[in-house]
Design an enzyme around this catalytic site. Sequence first.
Site: not given
Length: 632
Positions: A46, A115, A170
């Site tokens: 990330e 995200k 994540c």
Amino acid sequence: MKDGFIRVAAGSFKVSIANVKKNAQEIIRLSKEANANHTQVLVLNELCLTGYTIEDLFFQKRVLNESETQLQYILDETKNLDTVIVIGMPLVIRNDLYNCALVLHRGDILGAVPKTYIPNYHEFYEGRHFKSGRDLDEYITICDQEIHVTTEQIFEDVNHPWLKIGVEICEDVWAPHTPSTDACLNGATLIVNPSASNNLTGKSDYRRSLISATSARLVCGYVYSNTGVGESTTDVVFSNHHLIYENGTLLKESTQYSTGLIYADMDLEKIHTERIEMTTYDSEDYFDAVPFALDDEELDLDRYYDPHPFVPSDKDKRAARCEEVFNIQTHGLMQRLEAAHIKKVVVGMSGGLDSTLALLVMHKAYKMLGRPVSDIIAVTMPCFGTTDRTLNNALTLMKELEVTSMTVNIKDAVNQHFKDINHNPEVHDVTYENCQARERTQVLMDIANQAGGIVVGTGDLSEVALGWSTYNGDHMSMYGVNVSVPKTLVRYLVDYVSTLYKGEVLEATLQDILHTPVSPELLPAKDGEITQKTEDIVGPYELHDFFLYHHARFHYEPQKLLRIAVHTYGDKYDEATIKKWLTLFYRRFFTQQFKRSCIPDGPKVGSVALSPRGDLRMPSDADVSMWLDELR
């Protein structure tokens, strides 16, 4: 890429915080390394282009502008690499900043996935910088390319349709409803996750269980790349913990706090097949499909296949498996006895592994029901091929377990039957053998009638798969306790159960049974020794159990099954030998279905079973030629 195999890699480098140019050089280096190792999909961590922990420096134009400059450099340097590369970087869209994963291939930006879940609790403060991409659906121009920025897209290899990549980042995988769930319902077979998950006591174990459960629940491949050394340690530490899973199974894990790449070969064709078989796996169709094309390459597989898939190699896990299987067998028989109000059971004892296991199951069941074990009638039926070794072992076992023992010599009855049907007893053909098997079954059935009981069958899963039984002979019983236990596991089960009993004579007898060659003992013995060894006729049971597992469980094509068998057993059997027994396996598996179509009830103990009422509905007249043709 042949047979559905794909090589994936996850990794990270020592991040230089806010030194975008240096990070770009590292991304290029790892991309070239992955490509040189024939990797089709590479996942880096990330925000790897900038560093995850640069905090308010994300607002600096210098960082954002340099990110686009270095992205172009990465595209230029990787345009000749036939590897899909996933990297993390910030993107400005209108008035907001998004934490994105960019998917690159041969100098093209296939798309960007923002995200969804932005953590803003405990040690995380991403909400200060980034906005959730949940509802984002924008086209932007970057590096002179127009790209789609949305969570609702899947990257599909047009040359290999089973490779469909979904992306989450994540925190997304920690949420109750993960983006990967939607991606997989829309067809994604491989989920990639560029992550920056800090290390805490016990968090690595939780991370493993989380990724394992996610890949199992979604029936997908999962590549998880985590950031590590180089990130700021002001408040937290990152450990470069990378994970690669396939349908819940760990394929590869990194050594924490070490940089570089880990590789694994994944079978996505198997993933696709698994989903087709699951009627509860829903399908959606609202994600955009983004095409790309990887070259076709046959990988030199770097992948472990357990040569004994039914038998755990770890000693403790094997003991646990044996205990669980034995309990299933025992409770299956107990339920049948109570439900049918059966008091007595009859079993034929050969002195071999299968009948020994069946007797041990019966003995345990009667003990747990609080019934006298004398209600178990164990019958030996010596004939032309019976050896003193097997007969004595059977008699000793019956005596030590204190069951009712009977010996019925069937030689005269079989010889009389030869006369009745005008068969020459000097001709040791299939009639010679099957007459003995059917006579034994008749004796058992008649004794069961006398006792008001049932006959318990002894045949195992491997024999059922190959049709290695006499129709209306040992093929038949009222309940088969071993019917789902593969031959390679039977030996370990008997060994395990032997530890539950005390007594020097009993232990010695069980150990000798364990070391007796597998044989139906239907041909005359020579000098008191077994002359008819099953594996000399049908081939090694370890190969057949391997074939059965991958054919029945994952529906592998013949050439693929041959390929992985050679990969697994190449040091023990040559390809010609493996191909010979695989050909026999297919021929017998198809042509002997008529026996399976009417086998007795019996408990399923593992993921592979062949009951016509449950796991395998197959016509007895199915043509095997397509399978055999592929092996020619």
